[in-house]
Every structure is written in structure tokens, then in C-alpha cells.
Design a protein around this motif. Structure first.
Motif, PDB file in Angstrom:
ATOM      1  N   LEU A   1     -92.195 -33.987 -75.330  1.00 18.87           N
ATOM      2  CA  LEU A   1     -91.124 -33.184 -76.213  1.00 18.87           C
ATOM      3  C   LEU A   1     -89.922 -33.659 -75.072  1.00 18.87           C
ATOM      4  O   LEU A   1     -89.840 -33.521 -74.061  1.00 18.87           O
ATOM      5  CB  LEU A   1     -91.397 -31.543 -75.325  1.00 18.87           C
ATOM      6  N   PRO A   2     -89.171 -33.893 -75.993  1.00 19.80           N
ATOM      7  CA  PRO A   2     -87.595 -34.700 -75.437  1.00 19.80           C
ATOM      8  C   PRO A   2     -87.149 -33.832 -74.437  1.00 19.80           C
ATOM      9  O   PRO A   2     -86.841 -32.424 -74.485  1.00 19.80           O
ATOM     10  CB  PRO A   2     -86.934 -34.843 -76.608  1.00 19.80           C
ATOM     11  N   PHE A   3     -86.548 -34.473 -73.205  1.00 25.95           N
ATOM     12  CA  PHE A   3     -86.008 -33.694 -72.155  1.00 25.95           C
ATOM     13  C   PHE A   3     -87.013 -32.714 -71.265  1.00 25.95           C
ATOM     14  O   PHE A   3     -86.599 -32.538 -70.106  1.00 25.95           O
ATOM     15  CB  PHE A   3     -84.887 -32.808 -72.504  1.00 25.95           C
ATOM     16  N   PHE A   4     -88.139 -32.261 -71.774  1.00 26.26           N
ATOM     17  CA  PHE A   4     -88.939 -31.312 -71.059  1.00 26.26           C
ATOM     18  C   PHE A   4     -90.074 -31.924 -70.567  1.00 26.26           C
ATOM     19  O   PHE A   4     -90.488 -31.609 -69.485  1.00 26.26           O
ATOM     20  CB  PHE A   4     -89.248 -30.020 -72.315  1.00 26.26           C
ATOM     21  N   SER A   5     -90.930 -32.816 -71.190  1.00 30.31           N
ATOM     22  CA  SER A   5     -92.091 -33.330 -70.654  1.00 30.31           C
ATOM     23  C   SER A   5     -91.883 -34.156 -69.701  1.00 30.31           C
ATOM     24  O   SER A   5     -90.882 -34.933 -69.548  1.00 30.31           O
ATOM     25  CB  SER A   5     -92.684 -34.026 -71.966  1.00 30.31           C
ATOM     26  N   ALA A   6     -93.111 -34.073 -68.817  1.00 29.45           N
ATOM     27  CA  ALA A   6     -92.977 -35.250 -67.543  1.00 29.45           C
ATOM     28  C   ALA A   6     -93.290 -36.591 -68.183  1.00 29.45           C
ATOM     29  O   ALA A   6     -94.123 -37.001 -68.976  1.00 29.45           O
ATOM     30  CB  ALA A   6     -94.219 -34.760 -66.671  1.00 29.45           C
ATOM     31  N   GLY A   7     -92.281 -37.634 -68.030  1.00 27.71           N
ATOM     32  CA  GLY A   7     -92.540 -38.857 -68.669  1.00 27.71           C
ATOM     33  C   GLY A   7     -91.247 -39.583 -68.298  1.00 27.71           C
ATOM     34  O   GLY A   7     -90.216 -39.534 -69.214  1.00 27.71           O
ATOM     35  N   GLY A   8     -91.359 -40.541 -67.363  1.00 25.42           N
ATOM     36  CA  GLY A   8     -89.879 -41.127 -66.867  1.00 25.42           C
ATOM     37  C   GLY A   8     -89.529 -42.008 -68.242  1.00 25.42           C
ATOM     38  O   GLY A   8     -88.262 -42.005 -68.454  1.00 25.42           O
ATOM     39  N   SER A   9     -90.218 -42.838 -68.751  1.00 27.50           N
ATOM     40  CA  SER A   9     -89.667 -43.627 -69.668  1.00 27.50           C
ATOM     41  C   SER A   9     -89.204 -43.043 -71.080  1.00 27.50           C
ATOM     42  O   SER A   9     -88.024 -43.318 -71.381  1.00 27.50           O
ATOM     43  CB  SER A   9     -90.992 -44.530 -70.397  1.00 27.50           C
ATOM     44  N   SER A  10     -89.964 -41.823 -71.241  1.00 24.93           N
ATOM     45  CA  SER A  10     -89.507 -41.006 -72.431  1.00 24.93           C
ATOM     46  C   SER A  10     -88.040 -40.530 -72.342  1.00 24.93           C
ATOM     47  O   SER A  10     -87.030 -40.453 -73.033  1.00 24.93           O
ATOM     48  CB  SER A  10     -90.553 -39.951 -72.931  1.00 24.93           C
ATOM     49  N   LEU A  11     -87.808 -39.879 -70.959  1.00 28.59           N
ATOM     50  CA  LEU A  11     -86.656 -39.256 -70.524  1.00 28.59           C
ATOM     51  C   LEU A  11     -85.391 -40.371 -70.627  1.00 28.59           C
ATOM     52  O   LEU A  11     -84.498 -40.042 -70.955  1.00 28.59           O
ATOM     53  CB  LEU A  11     -86.799 -38.603 -69.341  1.00 28.59           C
ATOM     54  N   ILE A  12     -85.833 -41.505 -70.062  1.00 29.68           N
ATOM     55  CA  ILE A  12     -84.571 -42.602 -69.754  1.00 29.68           C
ATOM     56  C   ILE A  12     -84.280 -43.250 -71.293  1.00 29.68           C
ATOM     57  O   ILE A  12     -83.152 -43.127 -71.489  1.00 29.68           O
ATOM     58  CB  ILE A  12     -84.958 -43.743 -68.973  1.00 29.68           C
ATOM     59  N   SER A  13     -85.268 -43.257 -71.998  1.00 28.42           N
ATOM     60  CA  SER A  13     -85.120 -43.642 -73.271  1.00 28.42           C
ATOM     61  C   SER A  13     -84.166 -42.679 -74.233  1.00 28.42           C
ATOM     62  O   SER A  13     -83.163 -43.093 -74.820  1.00 28.42           O
ATOM     63  CB  SER A  13     -86.086 -44.029 -74.062  1.00 28.42           C
ATOM     64  N   THR A  14     -84.753 -41.346 -74.020  1.00 30.44           N
ATOM     65  CA  THR A  14     -83.730 -40.463 -74.787  1.00 30.44           C
ATOM     66  C   THR A  14     -82.313 -40.300 -74.282  1.00 30.44           C
ATOM     67  O   THR A  14     -81.544 -40.099 -75.131  1.00 30.44           O
ATOM     68  CB  THR A  14     -84.357 -38.795 -74.514  1.00 30.44           C
ATOM     69  N   PHE A  15     -81.996 -40.589 -72.811  1.00 31.14           N
ATOM     70  CA  PHE A  15     -80.762 -40.503 -72.374  1.00 31.14           C
ATOM     71  C   PHE A  15     -79.868 -41.451 -73.018  1.00 31.14           C
ATOM     72  O   PHE A  15     -78.917 -41.460 -73.202  1.00 31.14           O
ATOM     73  CB  PHE A  15     -80.852 -40.412 -70.762  1.00 31.14           C
ATOM     74  N   ILE A  16     -80.688 -42.730 -73.219  1.00 31.89           N
ATOM     75  CA  ILE A  16     -79.756 -43.962 -73.644  1.00 31.89           C
ATOM     76  C   ILE A  16     -79.361 -43.671 -75.250  1.00 31.89           C
ATOM     77  O   ILE A  16     -78.425 -44.140 -75.505  1.00 31.89           O
ATOM     78  CB  ILE A  16     -80.933 -45.066 -73.514  1.00 31.89           C
TER      79      ILE A  16
END
Length: 367
Positions: free
Chosen positions: A339-354
Motif C-alpha cells: 500500500l503506497p506510503f503506508f506499507s513497510a518496504g523501503g524500495s517501494s517507498l523510495i520508488s513512490t517518492f521518485i
């Protein structure tokens, strides 16, 4: 300093505020579930948030028109990222795919997440090039777009990360539609996809994936108990919170880690138990607001490239949100999408911020 001040003034500050709010909200949920075990999910999440914010800032400062012109750098980066998994890939506990590589200090990274912004860049260039040459409605030109999209989908599928592959499968038609491809091609594509479903079922999906899908329709079957367990427990956690929840840090099911993978794919169940229906509704509202603002930026963009970049960022976040919520609510099979911004997962969070940085670049460099 003046340029930074001007860029901040020209950026979408509401989008910045909402993404920051969602990230903090997610960190609070992750902090709560720390009671369930000894692994510190919060620390890598905060590190990833810091890296993601920095990456978004750098991306926003760069002129998106130059980024699109230099699309081949994104293509090379995507190829390197995809290839690294086949050379150094490893399996992370709780998954059935090999889509991660190890980093120093015991950290891991999921390269397929970073292919998402690369794909937005290269696919935007591809669509705009065809449109510029008045070729976008030619059947062979549309076929080149399909082949472009099929490449990352196939590569990621062979890594076993079908959740991410499915996200790409949603992103590319959204970008094609908003890019101006005629509806008749989507009708043809839909027909081909429908005709190919039996082949996908027989030759592409493994037994575990089939059983996860079947368990949606026959959860009471004891033979399906293992495949339905995560979603069954997730629904119990969502229901246990009622309207307002048991209170932050007070969820007994959260503390006992009753729901497998509650830190990432099933983070909504933490909010459901501790913050109730209101908490879940707040999460959905935040994501909806973020997506709406991105679409508004797409409509306000002064170039086709800017509009398509925003469309791609919207599609990535929307696809993940819909797939994750559908999975947690038992409407879709468990497919491993954060889940974007909420789930634990560094790769997903960084990618979403990009992706957010790309949207901000479109906003800042309007003229």
C-alpha cells in the motif's frame, strides 16, 4: 537559494503535505506493530523515507523535459536493475519469488520497484514520439507500445514477482489511454486478453496462485484453509476495530502478529483494529486525495510529456492501492502488492517518492 525558494513556491505544496502525512501515518502504524516481534521494521522505513524525500527533491529540481530527452539513461538503469536480480537475486522470508538483492548491513532492495519510474520515463518518450510523428493510431505503432510494456512485465514475471508485474499491466494501458490511443485498440487488447486467460491459467499460473484465486470463492473448503488464512485473519482484524478502533498501540491482534505480513501487504489491518473504520477511511481518503492532485497536475501540464508523466505516476499509485485494498478486503487474491506510503518496504517507498518527484518536476517546470 533564490532558485530553491522559487521552486518551492511553484511546487504543489498540498501534494507535498499529503505525501508527508501519509508517510508519517504509515510510520505510526509500523511503530505499533513493532510490539509483535524483535525485528525493527521502523528503522529501515525511516531511512527509506529520508532517501525517498531526497530522491524526490533531486528529481523535482531536474527539468522533466530534459529527463524525457535523456530517456535512454532510464532504459539502461532499468536493464541493469532487472539483470541484477538474475545475477544476485535472493528470496525474502514470507514470499515465493526471487526479486531482492542483498545490501551491506543486512539490508535488501527490490530492483523491480525502481523500474517503475524508469518505465514511466521511457514509455512517456515512446508515446510522445509516436504522437509527434502522427503515428500513434497506426496498428504497428500501437504494437510497439505493447512490446515495450511486455518486456518489463515478462522480466519481472520470470523473477516470480507477479504482483509488481500486474502493476505494470495496469500502468501501461492507463498511460496509453491518457496518451491518446484510440479505444478500439483497447477493445482488441481486451478481447485478446480474455481469449488468453485459459492459457494463462494452464501454463503461466502455478498451483499456489491458482489456489489463492480459488480460495476467494470457496474459503470454507478445508483444502483451501492455508490459502485463505491470511485474508480471513485480516478481515477479523478489520472487523474487530469497529468504528473507532481499540486505540493506537492497543491492538491485541496486532501485538500477537495474528495476521501474517501485517507490516507490509496487510498494513491496513493494523489501522482497522487500532483506528477502526474511521482510520481505514482516512487512509483511503489520503490516497484518493494524492491521486486526485496528480491527475489535476496532469491536466494542468503544458506539454504532452508532462501530462503523461503525471498519468504514469497516478497509475502506479492507483494500481497498487486498488490491488492492495482488494487483496486485504478479500476481493482479490493475495498477490504481494504494498500500500503506497503506508506499507513497510523501503524500495517501494523510495520508488513512490521518485514518482512524486517527477510530478513535482512537471509542476515546477511548467514554463
Amino acid at each position: 537559494m533564490k532558485r530553491l525558494t522559487d521552486d518551492f513556491r511553484n511546487s504543489d505544496r498540498l501534494l507535498t503535505l499529503l505525501t508527508a502525512t501519509a508517510t508519517v501515518f504509515g510510520a505510526l502504524l509500523i511503530f505499533s506493530l513493532q510490539r509483535a516481534g524483535t525485528y525493527n521494521y521502523l528503522r529501515p522505513q525511516l531511512i527509506a523515507a529520508g532517501i525517498g524525500i531526497a530522491a524526490a527533491f533531486v528529481t523535482a529540481q531536474a527539468d522533466y523535459r530534459i529527463i524525457i530527452k535523456k530517456w535512454y539513461f532510464a532504459a539502461i538503469a532499468a536493464a541493469v536493475l532487472a539483470g541484477s536480480v538474475f545475477l544476485f537475486g535472493m528470496r525474502v522470508s514470507g514470499t515465493d519469488d526471487t526479486a531482492w538483492i542483498t545490501l551491506p548491513f543486512g539490508m535488501t532492495v527490490q530492483p523491480s520497484e525502481f523500474i517503475k519510474p524508469c518505465f514511466i520515463i521511457t514509455f512517456t518518450y515512446h508515446i510522445c514520439l509516436l504522437k509527434e510523428k502522427n503515428l500513434l493510431q497506426k496498428p504497428w505503432a500501437v504494437l510497439t507500445l505493447l512490446l515495450h510494456a511486455a518486456l518489463p512485465i515478462a522480466v519481472i514475471h520470470f523473477q516470480g514477482d507477479d504482483g509488481t508485474a500486474l502493476v505494470f499491466g495496469i500502468v501501461f494501458p492507463v498511460m496509453m489511454l491518457l496518451g491518446g490511443v484510440k479505444l478500439r485498440y483497447f477493445a482488441i487488447l481486451g478481447g485478446i486478453a480474455a481469449a488468453g486467460l485459459p492459457l494463462v491459467w494452464r501454463y503461466v499460473m502455478n498451483d499456489a496462485q491458482k489456489n489463492r484465486l480459488l480460495s476467494l470463492f470457496d474459503a470454507e473448503n478445508t483444502a483451501m484453509a492455508d490459502y485463505a488464512y491470511q485474508q480471513y485473519q485480516g478481515r477479523l482484524s478489520l472487523a474487530s476495530g469497529g468504528l473507532f478502533g481499540t486505540g493506537w498501540l492497543n491492538g491485541k491482534r496486532v501485538a500477537s502478529a495474528v495476521v501474517p505480513e501485517q507490516e507490509n501487504d496487510f498494513i491496513l489491518t493494523v489501522a482497522g483494529e487500532e483506528l477502526g473504520f474511521i482510520g481505514c477511511l482516512t487512509i483511503i481518503a489520503l490516497l484518493f486525495a494524492i491521486m486526485l492532485i496528480i491527475i489535476l497536475n496532469s491536466k494542468k501540464a503544458t506539454t504532452n510529456e508532462g501530462s503523461l508523466i503525471c498519468a504514469g505516476a497516478f497509475a502506479v499509485i492507483a494500481a497498487q492501492a486498488v490491488l492492495n485494498l482488494g487483496m486485504v478486503l478479500g476481493l482479490l487474491p493475495v498477490i504481494g502488492v504494498t500500500l503506497p506510503f503506508f506499507s513497510a518496504g523501503g524500495s517501494s517507498l523510495i520508488s513512490t517518492f521518485i514518482c512524486i518527484g517527477l510530478v513535482q518536476s512537471v509542476r515546477i517546470h511548467k514554463y
